[in-house]
Structure formats: structure tokens, C-alpha cells
Design a protein around this motif. Structure first.
Motif, PDB file in Angstrom:
ATOM      1  N   LEU A 162       5.188  -5.587   3.497  1.00 24.37           N
ATOM      2  CA  LEU A 162       4.226  -4.705   2.830  1.00 24.37           C
ATOM      3  C   LEU A 162       4.910  -3.558   2.102  1.00 24.37           C
ATOM      4  O   LEU A 162       4.308  -2.921   1.239  1.00 24.37           O
ATOM      5  CB  LEU A 162       3.222  -4.139   3.847  1.00 24.37           C
ATOM      6  N   HIS A 251      -5.115   0.233   4.098  1.00 18.50           N
ATOM      7  CA  HIS A 251      -3.713   0.309   3.687  1.00 18.50           C
ATOM      8  C   HIS A 251      -2.859   0.609   4.916  1.00 18.50           C
ATOM      9  O   HIS A 251      -3.394   0.933   5.985  1.00 18.50           O
ATOM     10  CB  HIS A 251      -3.510   1.385   2.614  1.00 18.50           C
ATOM     11  N   VAL A 303       1.370  -3.634  -2.558  1.00 19.54           N
ATOM     12  CA  VAL A 303       0.113  -4.040  -3.194  1.00 19.54           C
ATOM     13  C   VAL A 303      -0.506  -2.902  -3.996  1.00 19.54           C
ATOM     14  O   VAL A 303      -1.087  -3.122  -5.058  1.00 19.54           O
ATOM     15  CB  VAL A 303      -0.891  -4.557  -2.139  1.00 19.54           C
ATOM     16  N   PHE A 326      -3.094  -7.950   0.573  1.00 23.59           N
ATOM     17  CA  PHE A 326      -2.506  -7.037   1.555  1.00 23.59           C
ATOM     18  C   PHE A 326      -2.296  -7.735   2.896  1.00 23.59           C
ATOM     19  O   PHE A 326      -1.267  -7.575   3.555  1.00 23.59           O
ATOM     20  CB  PHE A 326      -3.431  -5.833   1.705  1.00 23.59           C
TER      21      PHE A 326
END
Length: 675
Positions: A162, A251, A303, A326
Motif C-alpha cells: 500500500l 485509507h 492508491v 486499496f
């Protein structure tokens, strides 16, 4: 003669009857242990070493290195019992002691270079090595495997997948050397599988260039976070991101939760989740954030990103697609869980099978010898189908690992579906196997030192974490439905998720099955394809019918859950068979290929027998179902001579089995008590 005198004389004749006395004092032979390896009835008709390499799939030499590294250290509770070395955690220790020992073992492994390259080395070969070593840690102790898995595969994997270069440069090497200790803060008290619904809230303060993480309510506290209670210094925190009053969805952020002295950071509160039914060597904790400020750069931004002045930046404008992008890389947990579940089942079956090859009970002829447990057809039925299923699922776990390490953005959807199906199927199989093995060894299964009962407690959580199994199976069915509906709307052939078989004519099952038909690869593929095909059509029709009545598609999914579960299982079973065939067909002709053919047939016929869908939906007639049942019994008889070799091929070192897998008489002798 009075009654008393008469009774005295009769009793006297009984007591002084020479023939009666001889039978009373006749000695009986005490039971003794005879190793199954030395029995002529336990021949080895195939190369165990080659089969073990096939079962492990990759990095078997690295596995042996790690096994030996653990076995030779007293930190792994090494004990020598009558010439057999055992290494097993001491579950008599308190929760606190188990946690300390887990960390000491990690420090030992770290000092021997066990984690070198786990995150910094690149390429599929290095990832496969990490997966192989992770299998080994779990064979010794699931707590050790989970503790390392959280640190490397969850915390480290989140940063790797990520994050971007700035995160990789700053965190990966320090993670590998344990300069930082990481945890993965996704689950909350109020939300587990429904990640989109988590309530932790993060806002951006453009005046300082910082994110502010807050726990707005009790249900938003981070829960079951492995490593948080005692050891983690940092966390990947999953949170809703709000920019200028607009929620941009979930997130991930890096937050420090302890300082270098191990003290909890200001604006962070941590509590212990307490004692658990298993995994007490893992310090699960709960975390609250009280407007904790972190640098803007701590947003994992592969992302989406936030600029210095507070602008939300992402090339993916659709929130649903952005969330999917994500979450897509976060399947590594399911990969490692699927594999570790198979190795747990291997341990249970190796112990129960070895015991059943040396333990006898009852005789089946007058005055005849007692019979080995595994010579009873009923006991064969308990263990041999599970061995075959474990072979199949071992190939499935290896396939999933190879699929993951060769991933591309285009393959994420397929990996998500396969990992969801395999994680659910393999972990359910493990728990069922351990329960059957526990019962198969009788009262010995209640002793912690014999491992199987304890493994049940340690691995029970696998059906819940990294996605509830029921939810995962419904996700599989939804993905299949989406592909199916899309192909029909666009009037194109099905392509992807293994559904290409639906472009061909529907398979026709013989009205009268025979043994040879049941063992045919073509038949085995066709009947599993028929089940998946029919269930997908049924699922699609049921959902469409509810929608025609004005029911939303979300509600329709909840009303058709039974068909969805049947479909998910159908997909998983067919995918597992394909991985078995891939492994089997790669072998040249010979004994190894011959035994694999029998094992495969046992896997398929057991699947046909156990899943009521084959009768419920008419894929099998009642007469054919009876033929299937007889075939399973026949296959048990054919696999019985190979039982020991099949479990030896699991490759589990003797040290990680248990005393009843070997000389259980000596292990329970008075001399063993005194020593």
C-alpha cells in the motif's frame, strides 16, 4: 445334608478343580509397542522423499534448515524422551510467560538470520522462501507463526503493497531487523469483515501538514490487534479519511504507538484483550486514539494521496473502485492462513495415523489377537479420506502461493476469489480433521502433550480472522455471479474465474456409475463442473427473481445465502481438484503417479459423498450415491497399506509430533514418570 454343608462342598470342588485352577493362573502377554516402520504390512511402495517434495511444493531445503534451527535450541522446549527429541510449547505457562517465550524465540531466529530478505529481497523466489519459513514457525507453535505473520505479512506487507518508495526506504529494513515492531490495526469492536464500515476517523490539518487520528466512539476502538498489548511500536491504522468535510473512504496510515523505551505514546491508549482459548503467546490488544497527530507522509499512498495544502489526489475517481484497488493487495494474510491450516491438519493426521498403526483394540475371532485400529474399516473411514483431502488441499495451498507471488494488477480479482475460497475451505477442513483425529486417538487426545486437542484451540480462530469464512464464501459467489451476468449481457463467452467450462455443452452424468467411471479424470472434472454450472445458474435466477419483485440486489443476496454457500463450495472443490491434477499430471509414470491417482479418486468420491448438493439438486441418483459410498470404502482398503508412507510424506519432523505417535507404552511407563 443341610443346605450350608452342600454349598460348602460345591464351592470347595470349584476351588480345587485342577483344570479350573490352571485357567485361572494362566499368564497373559502384556501389550508392547511395535514400530509400524518394521512391520511387513506397512510397505513403502513409493518414494517418500519425492512425495514430500511434491507436497511441500517449494523450498523444502529451507524448511529443513528452519526445522533444525528450532529443534536444536532449548528455547523451543526441547525434550529427549527415550531417544526421540520433541519440541513443543509449554502450555502450562501463564499467558504472560507464553508471550515472553514467543519474543525470545523471535530474537533467537533473528540472531540466526532467519528473516533476512523477508521484505527487502525481491522476486517470487524470495517470497516463496518467506512463505515456506512461515509454514515452519506454525508447525512448532501457532502463536509464533501469528506473531511473525502480523509483523512481516500484515504490517510489513501493508507497507510494501500500500506504500510507495518513501515508505519502503524508511520502514522495510527496520521491520526486517525488528528495529520497529509493527501491528495491523484494522478490526474494530464494532466492525470486522465489513471494513468499509469502520469508524476510526482521520482528518487532515493543512496548517501543520499532519493527519489527526481519532477514535470517536467505543465501537471504533481497534480490537484483537496482534502485538498491540505489549510489544508493537508502530501500527498500520485503517481509518476513514475526511478531507474538507467529505469522507473519502478507508485509507491506511502509519502511527507510532510506543516510544523506544516501550512506553505508550501520548494520545494513545492501549488495553489487553486478555486470556484466550488459544494463541496466548500473542499479545492481542485494543487501541484508542485521542486526536493523535502523524506526519502527512505517513499516509500509505499507492492508491491516493493528500497534498501539502490538503488536496485529495487519486487517479481512481469512483469510490467503489478506489476501495477495491486499496483492498486488492491485502490478500497475503489469507495465503499464509490457508497454508498453515494444511500443515496443522498434517500434524494431526500424522499423529493419529501412527497411533492407529500400533494401538490395538478387541479381537474379531474367539480368543484371537486384538486388531490394529487402522485395520478396522470404520477407523480407515475416519482417517484415510481426510488424508486424501489434505493432499488435495496441500496442492491448493501451494497453487495459491505461486499465484500470489506472480501477481499482477490484472490478476488481483482472481487472486481475491481463489484466496477467499481456499482460506475458508482449508481452515474448515483443518478444524474438522483435528476433531476427527482427537476422537480417533481416544482419551490420549485430551493430553496437551499429544498436541491435537491443543491445536484445535490454537487454530479455531482461523475461521474468523482475515475474513469470516461464511462471508468469504458469499464474496466468491458474488464474484462468480458478476462475471456470469456481465458475459450474458455482452453476449460473450465466459472468460476468467475458471468458468470457461460453461461455454461448452452441459456434462451428462451416466445413469449407472461404475468404479472405473468414478476414477476417471474426465468424470471427476465433469461432475464438479456440472455442480458449479447448475448452482451458478440457480443463484443467478434466484437473485433475478427477487430483483423482479423490487428487492434490492443487496437484500437479494441475503435471501439467497444458502445457494450462494453451495456455489462457493462448488467453486472451491473444482479449483482444488484442478490444482491436484496439475501436480499429478506433472509426474512421470510410476509408483508416485499411481498412488496419487488413488488419492485423487478418494478426494473426489469423498466430496461426492459428503456434499448433500449432489443429491439435493439431482446430480447423483440415490443408486449412484450408493455406488459412490461403496467406492469410498473400496478406496480405503487400497490406501490402507500406504497409510504410514502417506503421512510420512507430509514432511513433519518427528520432533513436532507427539509421544503417542511413537512408543506410547514407554512414554506412559512408571520409569518415564520418575524421569
Amino acid at each position: 445334608m443341610d443346605s450350608a454343608t452342600f454349598r460348602t462342598k460345591v464351592l470347595s470342588r470349584h476351588l480345587h478343580n485342577p483344570q479350573s485352577q490352571q485357567s485361572l493362573i494362566q499368564s497373559s502377554t502384556c501389550l508392547s509397542y511395535s514400530p509400524p516402520d518394521q512391520s511387513e504390512s506397512e510397505p513403502t511402495l513409493f518414494d517418500i522423499h519425492q512425495m514430500r517434495k511434491l507436497m511441500d511444493g517449494h523450498n523444502w531445503q529451507d524448511r529443513d534448515m528452519m526445522y533444525n534451527l528450532m529443534i536444536r535450541s532449548q528455547l523451543f522446549n526441547r525434550k529427549d524422551r527415550d531417544g526421540v527429541v520433541f519440541a513443543c510449547p509449554n502450555f502450562n505457562q501463564s499467558m504472560e510467560q507464553q508471550r515472553v517465550m514467543t519474543m525470545r524465540r523471535i530474537e533467537y531466529l533473528l540472531s540466526h538470520g532467519a528473516f533476512d530478505g523477508f521484505l527487502t529481497a525481491k522476486g517470487p523466489e524470495n517470497e516463496l522462501r518467506s512463505f515456506a519459513l512461515a509454514d515452519c514457525y506454525g508447525v512448532f507453535d501457532h502463536s509464533l507463526g501469528i506473531k511473525l505473520g502480523v509483523h512481516f505479512f500484515l504490517w510489513g506487507g501493508a507497507i510494501l503493497n500500500l506504500g510507495t518508495k518513501r515508505h519502503h526506504d524508511k520502514w522495510l529494513r527496520d521491520t526486517e531487523t525488528y528495529k520497529v515492531s509493527g501491528c495491523f490495526a484494522m478490526t474494530e469492536l464494532g466492525h470486522g469483515s465489513n471494513v468499509r464500515g469502520i469508524e476510526t476517523l482521520t482528518k487532515y490539518d493543512a496548517s501543520t501538514g499532519e493527519f489527526v487520528i481519532n477514535t470517536p466512539c467505543e465501537s471504533a476502538q481497534k480490537y484483537w490487534i496482534g502485538g498491540a498489548a505489549n510489544h508493537a511500536t508502530h501500527a498500520v491504522v485503517f481509518s476513514q479519511l475526511e478531507i474538507d468535510g467529505k469522507n473519502q473512504g478507508v485509507h491506511a496510515f502509519i502511527a507510532q504507538i510506543r516510544d523506544t523505551n516501550g512506553e505508550i505514546c501520548p494520545k494513545v491508549r492501549i488495553a489487553d484483550c486478555g486470556h484466550k482459548i488459544g494463541l496466548n503467546g500473542v499479545d492481542n490488544g485494543r487501541i484508542w486514539f485521542d486526536n493523535l497527530r502523524i506526519p502527512r507522509e505517513n499516509l500509505l499512498n499507492s492508491v491516493a494521496d493528500v497534498s501539502q495544502d490538503g488536496q485529495y489526489l487519486s487517479t481512481i475517481k469512483d469510490p467503489d473502485q478506489r476501495f477495491a484497488a486499496f483492498m486488492a493487495p491485502l490478500v497475503f494474510g489469507r495465503v499464509t492462513i490457508s497454508s498453515s491450516a494444511v500443515y496443522s491438519a498434517k500434524i494431526g493426521l500424522a499423529i493419529a495415523t501412527r497411533y492407529s498403526l500400533t494401538r490395538k483394540a478387541f479381537s474379531i475371532t474367539p480368543n484371537g489377537p486384538e486388531v490394529l485400529l487402522l485395520d478396522y474399516p470404520s477407523h480407515q473411514r475416519r482417517l484415510l479420506p481426510l488424508i486424501a483431502q489434505t493432499y488435495a488441499m496441500s496442492f491448493a495451498g501451494n497453487y495459491l502461493k505461486r499465484l500470489y507471488v506472480t501477481r499482477t494488477p490484472e490478476s488481483y480479482k482472481y487472486i481475491h476469489v481463489v484466496s477467499s475460497a481456499f482460506k475458508a475451505t482449508l481452515t474448515w477442513h483443518n478444524m474438522r480433521t483435528l476433531q476427527e483425529c482427537r476422537e480417533a486417538i481416544g482419551g490420549q487426545g485430551l493430553k496437551t502433550e499429544n498436541r491435537i486437542g491443543q491445536l484445535k484451540s490454537e487454530y479455531d480462530v482461523q475461521s474468523t480472522f482475515e475474513g469470516d469464512n461464511k462471508v468469504l464464501m458469499q464474496q466468491v459467489s458474488k464474484a462468480l455471479l458478476s462475471e456470469f451476468v456481465s458475459a450474458r449481457k455482452k453476449k460473450r463467452p465466459l472468460k476468467g474465474l475458471g468458468l470457461e467450462h460453461m461455454n461448452k455443452p452441459c456434462p451428462v452424468i451416466p445413469s449407472k456409475l461404475t468404479s472405473s467411471a468414478l476414477r476417471s479424470i474426465d468424470f471427476q472434472i465433469e461432475i464438479l463442473c456440472l455442480r458449479e454450472r447448475d448452482l451458478l445458474n440457480r443463484f443467478s435466477a434466484e437473485v433475478a427473481e427477487y430483483q423482479a419483485q423490487g428487492v434490492s440486489i443487496e437484500k437479494a443476496f441475503t435471501l439467497t445465502y444458502q445457494t450462494a454457500e453451495d456455489l462457493g463450495k462448488a467453486f472451491a472443490d473444482l479449483a482444488i481438484l484442478r490444482t491436484f491434477l496439475e501436480a499429478e499430471l506433472a509426474e512421470s509414470t510410476g509408483e508416485l503417479k499411481d498412488i496419487l491417482s488413488i488419492v485423487r479418486s478418494m478426494y473426489v468420491t469423498t466430496t461426492l459423498e459428503e456434499d448433500a448438493a449432489f443429491l439435493r439438486y439431482g446430480y447423483l441418483s440415490t443408486d449412484n450415491a450408493a455406488v459412490v459410498r461403496k467406492e469410498v470404502t473400496k478406496l480405503c482398503g487400497e490406501l490402507r497399506p500406504h497409510a504410514l508412507a502417506l503421512v510420512k510424506s507430509f514432511g513433519i519432523p518427528d520432533a513436532f509430533l507427539s509421544p503417542i505417535a511413537f512408543d506410547w507404552v514407554q512414554a506412559n511407563s512408571w520409569s518415564a514418570v520418575r524421569n
